[in-house]
Design a protein around this motif. Structure first.
Motif, short mmCIF file in Angstrom:
data_model
loop_
_atom_site.label_atom_id
_atom_site.label_comp_id
_atom_site.label_asym_id
_atom_site.label_seq_id
_atom_site.Cartn_x
_atom_site.Cartn_y
_atom_site.Cartn_z
N TYR A 3 0.83 -1.21 0.00
CA TYR A 3 0.00 0.00 0.00
C TYR A 3 0.87 1.26 0.00
CZ TYR A 3 -2.62 3.85 2.08
OH TYR A 3 -3.15 5.08 2.35
N GLU A 4 1.93 1.26 0.82
CA GLU A 4 2.81 2.43 0.90
C GLU A 4 3.45 2.73 -0.45
OE1 GLU A 4 2.66 0.06 3.18
OE2 GLU A 4 1.88 1.24 4.88
N GLN A 5 3.87 1.70 -1.17
CA GLN A 5 4.48 1.90 -2.48
C GLN A 5 3.46 2.43 -3.49
OE1 GLN A 5 5.91 -2.14 -2.90
NE2 GLN A 5 8.04 -1.54 -2.50
N LYS A 7 0.78 4.12 -2.80
CA LYS A 7 0.42 5.49 -2.42
C LYS A 7 1.51 6.47 -2.82
CE LYS A 7 -1.43 8.28 1.32
NZ LYS A 7 -1.85 8.34 2.72
N ARG A 8 2.78 6.06 -2.71
CA ARG A 8 3.87 6.94 -3.11
C ARG A 8 3.81 7.23 -4.61
NH1 ARG A 8 6.48 11.30 -2.14
NH2 ARG A 8 8.64 11.34 -2.87
N ILE A 9 3.49 6.23 -5.39
CA ILE A 9 3.35 6.43 -6.83
C ILE A 9 2.19 7.39 -7.11
CG2 ILE A 9 2.71 5.31 -9.00
CD1 ILE A 9 4.20 2.81 -7.99
N LEU A 10 1.07 7.20 -6.40
CA LEU A 10 -0.08 8.10 -6.56
C LEU A 10 0.30 9.53 -6.18
CD1 LEU A 10 -3.15 8.46 -7.09
CD2 LEU A 10 -3.51 7.96 -4.66
N ASP A 11 1.03 9.67 -5.08
CA ASP A 11 1.48 11.00 -4.64
C ASP A 11 2.30 11.69 -5.71
OD1 ASP A 11 0.27 10.90 -2.17
OD2 ASP A 11 2.05 10.21 -1.09
N LEU A 12 3.27 10.99 -6.27
CA LEU A 12 4.16 11.59 -7.26
C LEU A 12 3.41 11.97 -8.53
CD1 LEU A 12 7.29 9.28 -6.86
CD2 LEU A 12 7.06 11.66 -6.11
N ILE A 13 2.51 11.09 -8.99
CA ILE A 13 1.74 11.37 -10.21
C ILE A 13 0.86 12.60 -10.02
CG2 ILE A 13 -0.10 10.53 -11.71
CD1 ILE A 13 1.04 7.70 -11.32
N VAL A 14 0.13 12.64 -8.90
CA VAL A 14 -0.80 13.75 -8.65
C VAL A 14 -0.04 15.05 -8.40
CG1 VAL A 14 -2.62 14.63 -7.15
CG2 VAL A 14 -2.60 12.21 -7.80
N ALA A 15 1.01 15.00 -7.57
CA ALA A 15 1.76 16.22 -7.24
C ALA A 15 2.42 16.82 -8.48
CB ALA A 15 2.81 15.91 -6.18
N LEU A 16 3.08 15.99 -9.27
CA LEU A 16 3.73 16.49 -10.49
C LEU A 16 2.68 17.00 -11.48
CD1 LEU A 16 6.49 13.77 -10.97
CD2 LEU A 16 6.85 16.18 -10.42
N GLY A 17 1.57 16.31 -11.59
CA GLY A 17 0.51 16.74 -12.49
C GLY A 17 -0.06 18.09 -12.10
N ARG A 118 9.15 15.66 -1.74
CA ARG A 118 10.27 15.33 -0.85
C ARG A 118 9.98 14.13 0.04
NH1 ARG A 118 12.35 20.96 1.77
NH2 ARG A 118 13.27 19.43 3.17
N GLY A 119 8.74 13.64 0.01
CA GLY A 119 8.38 12.46 0.79
C GLY A 119 8.04 12.76 2.23
N GLU A 120 7.89 14.04 2.58
CA GLU A 120 7.57 14.42 3.96
C GLU A 120 6.06 14.38 4.21
OE1 GLU A 120 11.17 17.69 4.43
OE2 GLU A 120 9.24 18.25 3.56
N MET A 121 5.30 14.58 3.13
CA MET A 121 3.85 14.57 3.22
C MET A 121 3.29 13.68 2.11
SD MET A 121 2.89 18.60 3.95
CE MET A 121 1.13 18.23 4.12
N SER A 122 1.99 13.44 2.20
CA SER A 122 1.28 12.72 1.15
C SER A 122 0.19 13.65 0.60
CB SER A 122 0.64 11.45 1.72
OG SER A 122 -0.18 10.82 0.75
N MET A 123 -0.34 13.32 -0.55
CA MET A 123 -1.48 14.08 -1.05
C MET A 123 -2.68 13.90 -0.12
SD MET A 123 -0.60 15.83 -3.69
CE MET A 123 -2.28 16.44 -3.89
N SER A 187 -6.28 2.40 2.85
CA SER A 187 -6.97 1.92 1.66
C SER A 187 -6.70 2.86 0.50
CB SER A 187 -8.48 1.83 1.93
OG SER A 187 -9.20 1.74 0.72
N LEU A 188 -6.15 2.35 -0.59
CA LEU A 188 -5.88 3.18 -1.76
C LEU A 188 -7.19 3.67 -2.38
CD1 LEU A 188 -3.41 4.17 -3.38
CD2 LEU A 188 -3.85 2.31 -4.99
N LEU A 189 -8.23 2.86 -2.32
CA LEU A 189 -9.53 3.27 -2.83
C LEU A 189 -10.06 4.45 -2.04
CD1 LEU A 189 -12.00 2.92 -4.63
CD2 LEU A 189 -12.85 1.20 -3.01
N ASN A 190 -9.90 4.41 -0.73
CA ASN A 190 -10.32 5.52 0.12
C ASN A 190 -9.54 6.79 -0.22
OD1 ASN A 190 -11.83 6.72 2.24
ND2 ASN A 190 -10.11 6.45 3.64
N ASP A 191 -8.24 6.63 -0.49
CA ASP A 191 -7.41 7.77 -0.88
C ASP A 191 -7.94 8.41 -2.16
OD1 ASP A 191 -5.67 7.42 1.24
OD2 ASP A 191 -4.27 6.20 0.10
#
Length: 206
Positions: A3-5, A7-17, A118-123, A187-191
């Motif tokens: 789940y953590e991996q 979510k990190r991918i989701l964070d990077l995609i959304v943040a960069l977008g 920077r990995g300090e926060m999540s979306m 839950s990634l779905l909840n995110d």
């Protein structure tokens, strides 16, 4: 993939977008802040991150300069009201004219996308709390201590369950319960559902 991996991918995609999609804001908003209330245009504040680690959170400045000093050292009546209302002010005199607009549309929080990269926060995650707030609120509401432990087990987020369910109108005890429930679910779905609700929550204050 954990789940953590995911979510990190989701964070990077959304943040960069979002950084690319709102690229003009990175030039326009600092200029407007400077015109409205001078320098600095960015605001940094120490918050509590995952496992209790302190992080520097970035925002576009929406308050007058030295806002924390004004609250905690120069205006005891304002501080009393602030703490009485669960660390919130309904009509905060420190917010600038432009700051009211930035806050209503949540534009002031755009620089936190850098915290996500920077990995300090999540979306998506619990609110990034101030240490003093956690200390005083858990003392005032002892029943929230276990909730705070759960909250500290995950990264704080730019948006989260209480932000899309009432924002600042949610009292601390209820906010802490919502954040703790989120942290325990993982839950990634909840995110994704919270992300989908966020735009409407952003404009609902306008």
């Amino acid at each position: 993939m954990t789940y953590e991996q995911q979510k990190r991918i989701l964070d990077l995609i959304v943040a960069l977008g979002l950084i690319v999609a709102f690229l003009p804001f990175w030039a326009i908003v600092p200029l407007l802040v400077w015109i409205d209330s001078g320098w600095p245009v960015f605001f940094t504040h120490t918050r509590v991150g995952k496992d209790g680690k302190h992080i520097k959170l970035y925002k576009f400045r929406s308050m007058v300069q030295d806002a924390d000093i004004i609250l905690h050292e120069k205006n005891p009546e304002l501080l009393k009201e602030f703490k009485k209302n669960d660390w919130k002010l309904e009509h905060d005199p420190r917010i600038t004219r432009l700051g009211k607009v930035l806050r209503a549309l949540t534009i002031d929080e755009f620089p936190q996308l850098l915290n996500v990269l920077r990995g300090e926060m999540s979306m998506i995650g619990p609110r990034a709390y101030v240490q003093k707030e956690l200390d005083e609120q858990t003392k005032r509401y002892p029943e929230t201590r276990e909730l705070v432990k759960a909250i500290m087990s995950v990264k704080p987020g730019i948006t989260g369950p209480w932000q899309v369910s009432g924002r600042n109108d949610v009292p601390f005890v209820q906010r802490a319960k919502m954040d703790a429930d989120y942290a325990r679910q993982k839950s990634l779905l909840n995110d994704i559902l919270i992300l989908a609700k966020t735009p409407r929550a952003m404009i609902s204050r306008w």
